[in-house]
Design a protein around this motif. Structure first.
Motif, PDB file in Angstrom:
ATOM      1  N   LEU A  90      -9.356  -3.927   1.998  1.00  0.00           N
ATOM      2  CA  LEU A  90      -9.714  -5.588   3.257  1.00  0.00           C
ATOM      3  C   LEU A  90     -10.798  -6.953   2.713  1.00  0.00           C
ATOM      4  CD1 LEU A  90     -11.078  -3.953   6.686  1.00  0.00           C
ATOM      5  CD2 LEU A  90      -8.282  -4.767   5.752  1.00  0.00           C
ATOM      6  N   TRP A  91     -10.077  -7.774   2.930  1.00  0.00           N
ATOM      7  CA  TRP A  91     -11.489  -8.776   1.684  1.00  0.00           C
ATOM      8  C   TRP A  91     -12.153  -9.658   2.332  1.00  0.00           C
ATOM      9  CZ3 TRP A  91      -9.499 -10.111  -3.246  1.00  0.00           C
ATOM     10  CH2 TRP A  91      -8.413  -9.435  -3.705  1.00  0.00           C
ATOM     11  N   ASN A  92     -13.228  -9.445   1.965  1.00  0.00           N
ATOM     12  CA  ASN A  92     -14.152 -10.822   2.759  1.00  0.00           C
ATOM     13  C   ASN A  92     -13.410 -12.079   2.720  1.00  0.00           C
ATOM     14  OD1 ASN A  92     -15.548  -8.589   3.275  1.00  0.00           O
ATOM     15  ND2 ASN A  92     -16.907  -7.815   1.456  1.00  0.00           N
ATOM     16  N   LEU A 138     -23.762 -20.324   2.218  1.00  0.00           N
ATOM     17  CA  LEU A 138     -24.033 -18.982   1.802  1.00  0.00           C
ATOM     18  C   LEU A 138     -24.411 -19.706   0.164  1.00  0.00           C
ATOM     19  CD1 LEU A 138     -22.901 -15.830   3.407  1.00  0.00           C
ATOM     20  CD2 LEU A 138     -24.764 -16.697   3.913  1.00  0.00           C
ATOM     21  N   ALA A 139     -23.766 -20.439  -0.926  1.00  0.00           N
ATOM     22  CA  ALA A 139     -23.917 -20.525  -2.246  1.00  0.00           C
ATOM     23  C   ALA A 139     -25.400 -21.740  -1.656  1.00  0.00           C
ATOM     24  CB  ALA A 139     -22.672 -22.239  -2.241  1.00  0.00           C
ATOM     25  N   THR A 182     -31.410  -9.107  -7.622  1.00  0.00           N
ATOM     26  CA  THR A 182     -32.026  -9.356  -6.516  1.00  0.00           C
ATOM     27  C   THR A 182     -32.139 -11.120  -6.844  1.00  0.00           C
ATOM     28  OG1 THR A 182     -34.186  -8.603  -5.813  1.00  0.00           O
ATOM     29  CG2 THR A 182     -32.024  -7.121  -5.124  1.00  0.00           C
ATOM     30  N   LYS A 183     -32.958 -11.303  -7.637  1.00  0.00           N
ATOM     31  CA  LYS A 183     -33.190 -13.155  -7.762  1.00  0.00           C
ATOM     32  C   LYS A 183     -32.256 -13.892  -7.759  1.00  0.00           C
ATOM     33  CE  LYS A 183     -35.383 -16.010 -10.868  1.00  0.00           C
ATOM     34  NZ  LYS A 183     -36.234 -15.761 -12.540  1.00  0.00           N
ATOM     35  N   LEU A 228     -28.336  -0.732   0.467  1.00  0.00           N
ATOM     36  CA  LEU A 228     -28.026  -1.276   2.466  1.00  0.00           C
ATOM     37  C   LEU A 228     -28.158  -2.217   2.568  1.00  0.00           C
ATOM     38  CD1 LEU A 228     -30.861   1.084   3.631  1.00  0.00           C
ATOM     39  CD2 LEU A 228     -27.988   1.933   3.671  1.00  0.00           C
ATOM     40  N   ARG A 229     -28.247  -3.655   1.940  1.00  0.00           N
ATOM     41  CA  ARG A 229     -28.212  -5.002   2.267  1.00  0.00           C
ATOM     42  C   ARG A 229     -27.397  -5.243   0.317  1.00  0.00           C
ATOM     43  NH1 ARG A 229     -33.578  -8.613   1.744  1.00  0.00           N
ATOM     44  NH2 ARG A 229     -31.806  -9.441   3.662  1.00  0.00           N
ATOM     45  N   ALA A 230     -27.038  -4.308   0.160  1.00  0.00           N
ATOM     46  CA  ALA A 230     -25.086  -4.879  -1.257  1.00  0.00           C
ATOM     47  C   ALA A 230     -24.565  -5.681  -0.561  1.00  0.00           C
ATOM     48  CB  ALA A 230     -24.272  -4.311  -1.445  1.00  0.00           C
ATOM     49  N   GLN A 231     -24.276  -5.533   0.655  1.00  0.00           N
ATOM     50  CA  GLN A 231     -23.056  -6.669   1.072  1.00  0.00           C
ATOM     51  C   GLN A 231     -23.441  -8.317   0.965  1.00  0.00           C
ATOM     52  OE1 GLN A 231     -19.741  -5.792   1.329  1.00  0.00           O
ATOM     53  NE2 GLN A 231     -19.233  -7.898   1.034  1.00  0.00           N
ATOM     54  N   TYR A 232     -24.896  -8.571   1.919  1.00  0.00           N
ATOM     55  CA  TYR A 232     -25.999  -9.395   1.398  1.00  0.00           C
ATOM     56  C   TYR A 232     -25.627 -10.393   0.677  1.00  0.00           C
ATOM     57  CZ  TYR A 232     -30.147 -12.552   1.556  1.00  0.00           C
ATOM     58  OH  TYR A 232     -30.534 -13.127   1.504  1.00  0.00           O
ATOM     59  N   TYR A 233     -26.198  -9.674  -0.605  1.00  0.00           N
ATOM     60  CA  TYR A 233     -26.261 -10.413  -1.757  1.00  0.00           C
ATOM     61  C   TYR A 233     -24.729 -10.496  -1.915  1.00  0.00           C
ATOM     62  CZ  TYR A 233     -31.330  -8.713  -2.125  1.00  0.00           C
ATOM     63  OH  TYR A 233     -32.575  -8.752  -1.381  1.00  0.00           O
TER      64      TYR A 233
END
Length: 294
Positions: A124-126, A132-133, A177-178, A207-212
């Motif tokens: 699957l593609w996101n 969000l940029a 994460t900067k 756990l926040r990988a997709q967020y970043y």
């Protein structure tokens, strides 16, 4: 070779919606076959970046064959992919042998990502969300190549704590994460979270990988659109390909001699002037296009 692949990437990004999927697949396969033949003639001189790029391509192609196993596809194109996978396996094996001899320390540090099972891609593609940029990018590099390599080796288990993988130091956590980073710093932040996913790291940071990853991808797409608007200047082409996968992000006016001093420290230029790094990034990106169109 890398410039030819770059032109194909531009063509795909601009006009692929107007072409049939079989036509797009045919164009990509032809380019990848030529790139593989080219690298086969250069395997004694390619660097780790190039071997990695072709490993990523191999992962995409094997994923394509898995997709096609349950779907009706062109038998001719399937045969092309199968033939390409076989040729890639041979080229990668020979290139890896020479890489281990020519740069043993660097090879040992990144050997895990050159394994046959590391690059397994989701089906699957996101969808990239442009909102969000980053509204603005920082004016300085957020990280050096040395720091990036160190943080990646901690994840891979080949760093100072050799044998113990998925280590997240406070320095790496803060740097990776900067927010507001640009160019190669931004793409290396994305690689960090990609490597963690592929390695199966379970630190709470991931756990926040997709967020970043969503933020990084959106920001990389914003940079690529700016590069397109500025006419794909020479100084931005490698970054454009890497973002679709060190130069500063400039407005142009930089001569080639100056650029060559900024290329990754283990970069290799072939006798015809082609860049090992550029070619590797391009074939990996084209593999992603092909995977998408399958």
């Amino acid at each position: 070779m890398s410039y030819t692949l770059f032109l194909l990437l531009i063509s795909l990004s601009k006009s692929s919606l107007l072409r049939s999927e079989p036509d797009v697949r045919s164009s990509i396969l032809l380019a990848l076959e030529k790139a593989t033949v080219f690298m086969e003639s250069q395997y004694q001189d390619i660097n780790l970046d190039a071997v990695l790029g072709f490993h990523i391509l191999q992962g995409y192609l094997e994923g394509i064959l898995e997709k096609w196993s349950s779907e009706h596809q062109s038998l001719a194109q399937r045969a092309q992919v199968e033939s390409l996978v076989r040729k890639l396996s041979s080229v990668i094996e020979k290139a890896t042998h020479f890489l281990a001899q020519n740069d043993p320390k660097y090879f040992k540090e990144f050997e895990p990502i050159l394994g046959p099972d590391f690059w397994v891609f989701p089906r699957l593609w996101n969808q990239t969300d442009s909102l969000l940029a980053y509204s603005a990018f920082g004016g300085t590099k957020c990280l050096t190549e040395e720091i990036s390599d160190l943080c990646l080796t901690y994840l891979l288990g080949t760093g100072k704590e050799s044998g113990k993988s998925c280590i997240v130091t406070s320095t790496c956590r803060n740097i990776m994460t900067k927010l507001g980073c640009s160019d190669y710093s931004l793409s290396h932040q994305l690689f960090y979270f990609m490597f963690a996913d592929l390695k199966g790291c379970s630190d709470h940071l991931f756990l926040r990988a997709q967020y970043y990853k969503n933020i990084f991808c959106a920001s990389m797409m914003k940079i690529n659109l700016e590069i397109e608007t500025n006419g794909f200047q020479f100084s931005s082409r490698d970054l454009f390909m890497e973002n679709s996968k060190d130069f500063e992000h400039t407005s142009g006016g930089t001569d080639q001699k100056h650029l060559l001093r900024r290329i990754k420290r283990r970069e290799k230029l072939f006798a015809d002037g082609c860049s090992s790094h550029n070619t590797a990034v391009a074939v990996g990106t084209l593999g992603g296009f092909l995977y998408y169109y399958c």
